[in-house]
Design a protein around this motif. Structure first.
Motif, mmCIF file in Angstrom:
data_model
loop_
_atom_site.group_PDB
_atom_site.id
_atom_site.type_symbol
_atom_site.label_atom_id
_atom_site.label_comp_id
_atom_site.label_asym_id
_atom_site.label_seq_id
_atom_site.Cartn_x
_atom_site.Cartn_y
_atom_site.Cartn_z
ATOM 1 N N ASN A 77 0.906 -1.210 -0.075
ATOM 2 C CA ASN A 77 0.064 0.002 -0.021
ATOM 3 C C ASN A 77 0.805 1.217 -0.252
ATOM 4 N N ASN A 78 0.173 2.377 -0.497
ATOM 5 C CA ASN A 78 1.003 3.631 -0.335
ATOM 6 C C ASN A 78 1.276 4.156 0.958
ATOM 7 N N THR A 79 1.979 5.080 1.238
ATOM 8 C CA THR A 79 2.396 5.883 2.459
ATOM 9 C C THR A 79 0.879 6.321 3.011
ATOM 10 N N GLU A 80 0.438 7.135 2.214
ATOM 11 C CA GLU A 80 -0.731 7.874 2.669
ATOM 12 C C GLU A 80 -1.755 7.039 2.828
ATOM 13 N N THR A 81 -1.911 5.980 2.294
ATOM 14 C CA THR A 81 -2.950 4.738 2.643
ATOM 15 C C THR A 81 -2.879 4.259 4.079
ATOM 16 N N PHE A 82 -1.621 4.002 4.314
ATOM 17 C CA PHE A 82 -1.306 3.345 5.711
ATOM 18 C C PHE A 82 -1.457 4.745 6.749
ATOM 19 N N ALA A 83 -1.469 5.582 6.127
ATOM 20 C CA ALA A 83 -1.379 6.878 7.158
ATOM 21 C C ALA A 83 -2.854 7.113 7.522
#
Lengths: 132, 436
Positions: free
Chosen positions: B210-216
């Motif tokens: 997953n992308n960084t912003e997704t996890f965030a």
């Protein structure tokens, strides 16, 4: 990849013998390590100056002066992209997107130090600092 | 930074990336709740589905659905990977997330690990942001020291270890299977799909990327509920999203706004057009997304569905704004050079085709264009698209197709008159060094 990064930091660039040394250390075929070294942009397979400056000139940066900043450094150092100054201090590279387009113009010094919003005055200052 | 959202909002001071600061903002509450209440994995995935969170890296795939693809009863290791290899021109959001709020990514990954039964994760960080990589390593150590990461998290029997992996300058590694190859220590060339990473990923084991912003976004969803996240945006486009605005605006930067916000509002937040000049064109989702004329953009709202209806994609949320001083041929020449440079060389249509695209656009820009060059460009793109292993071929083709489609007159002018429609000195003045 980490091993090559450390080797490059120590040696300045990755000569074939350095790559072979890393390969031996990791117990891998030299060609496998060479493949990695030649694939990623930030590994230098030829000697570079003590300070390698990469300027991003990709579109978002270019719209905010990336190209102007590169031209200014070229004039100042008297070299073109992929050239090194006669005293061996600086190498100039054209970089691809560094993921900091909002901070344009952006420079990267020796792969690790990112400099943002580089006006002509800040470039003067940076070059003076790097000469020390 | 003007933001109203859940990832970069309420960040004040220079210690926002520290664990203590994050905890004060409600950080790790979601994880603590999961551990204390022994919330079942299905319920977490259900909550993520309900939130309508869609992948923030570019494809916009529903995150909850992606998580449910991971095999449940798989014997042996499963992996999690975070894609912070942010190299799509125009995109610079993950750098700010990792700089100012790294723990939200760490917490999001731990929760994801819990929900999918992964005990090990990697965060692949873009090569050029070494300082951010170092900071992330520090944040990881803080989390380990606090018992939030590692063996037996918060006294439970759940263990999760997370490592940072530093890239070394290859755009292609943002492609998920190339990223896995790179973590494995190889050159980053994408793999054939299928098999998909959920069945054959890192080291051949089931893997979710997953992308960084997704996890965030995950900690908020668990803490406040999927419905609360959904309500921030609009149906099928849950939540707020970071938009990286660059180019000819007065205040380039990251702006976190609810999905569905009008483009005109975003442009206003970014300080409007520089020197009051006229908006000419916008690339709304990173350099690979088709360009749209300014007038079309002004009628769009910033969400996956609206931008896709207008004929482009929201992609990574990188909004590249170009004003009337921009030569569209020059702009495309620079982008085409990028794809030519970054093609990994594995597939012939992309390796050779990106070279053709660059050379043809280059010769048009330099007064050597031929009358049938526009047909040639369209023919090359048609022969690349859909014929390569990964999406880089498509990504290189879409800008060419859309630039020619919307600004064909400018290309024709170049070919006929052997010069730019926009005078060089105007271009030069419009794109000089600008610092807000």
């Amino acid at each position: 990849m980490g091993a090559l990064r450390i080797a490059q930091e120590e040696k300045g660039w990755l000569a074939n013998e350095t790559i072979e040394f890393v390969a031996k250390y990791l117990g891998m075929p030299a060609i496998a390590v060479y493949e990695v070294a030649s694939f990623y942009n930030m590994y230098d397979l030829a000697p570079v100056g003590a300070k390698k400056i990469a300027v991003c000139t990709n579109l978002p940066c270019a719209l905010s002066g990336g190209v102007h900043a590169a031209e200014y450094i070229k004039k100042k150092l008297g070299i073109d992209f992929n050239e090194t100054t006669a005293d061996g201090r600086f190498t100039l590279k054209e970089g691809e997107c560094m993921g900091a387009c909002g901070d344009a113009p952006v420079l990267l010094v020796n792969n690790h130090q990112m400099c943002s919003w580089m006006t002509e005055e800040k470039i003067d200052q940076l070059l003076a600092d790097l000469k020390k | 930074m003007t933001v109203q959202g859940i990832i970069l909002s309420d960040l004040d001071g220079d210690r926002t990336w520290r664990l203590a600061d994050y905890v004060k903002r409600g950080g790790y509450e979601a994880l603590k709740k999961i551990i204390a209440e022994k919330i079942p994995a299905d319920q977490i995935i259900g909550e993520v589905k309900k939130s309508a969170l869609r992948g923030r890296g570019g494809a916009g795939f529903p995150t909850g659905l992606k998580w449910s693809f991971m095999p449940r009863a798989f014997p042996g290791a499963k992996y999690l990977a975070c894609n912070s290899d942010e190299g799509e021109p125009g995109t610079f959001k993950d750098r700010d997330i990792l700089r100012y709020n790294p723990h939200t990514v760490i917490e999001g990954m731990i929760i994801a690990g819990y929900a999918m039964g992964c005990e090990r994760g990697y965060n692949y960080i873009h090569g050029e942001i070494f300082e951010v990589y170092e900071r992330f390593e520090e944040a990881l150590q803080e989390a380990r020291d606090a018992g939030l990461l590692g063996q037996g998290i918060l006294g439970s029997d759940f263990s999760f270890e997370l490592y940072a992996h530093h890239g070394y300058g290859a755009y292609i590694c943002g492609e998920e299977t190339a990223l896995l190859e790179s973590i494995e220590g190889k050159k980053g060339q994408p793999r054939f799909k299928p098999p998909f990473p959920a069945s054959f990923g890192l080291y051949g084991k089931p893997t979710t990327i997953n992308n960084t912003e997704t996890f965030a976004s995950i900690p908020f969803i668990i803490r406040e509920g999927g419905d609360a996240f959904l309500a921030l945006g609009k149906p099928n486009n849950g939540g707020t999203k970071l938009f990286s605005v660059s180019g000819h605006v007065n205040k380039p930067g990251n702006y976190e706004i609810p999905l569905g916000t009008p483009f005109s509002t975003l442009l206003e937040m970014a300080g409007g057009m520089r020197a009051g000049r006229k908006l000419k064109a916008v690339i709304p989702g990173g350099s690979s997304a088709p360009v749209l004329p300014g007038s079309v953009m002004m009628d769009c709202t910033m969400d996956y569905d609206s931008i896709s209806k207008a004929g482009s994609m929201l992609g990574s949320g990188a909004v590249i704004v170009m004003d009337e001083t921009t030569c569209m041929v020059k702009a495309l020449e620079r982008l085409s050079y990028f794809y030519f440079e970054e093609s990994c060389g594995q597939c012939t249509p992309c390796r050779e085709g990106t070279g053709w695209l660059y050379r043809v656009v280059h010769r048009i820009e330099n007064g050597l264009g031929r009358p049938d060059d526009l047909d040639l460009l369209n023919s090359v793109t048609a022969n690349i698209m859909g014929r390569t292993i990964c999406a880089l071929g498509d990504a290189a083709s879409m800008p060419v197709q859309s630039f020619v489609k919307h600004f064909g007159d400018e290309f024709a002018f170049h070919i006929e008159h052997k010069k730019c429609l926009v005078p060089k000195d105007v271009q030069h003045e419009g794109s000089k060094i600008y610092v807000a």
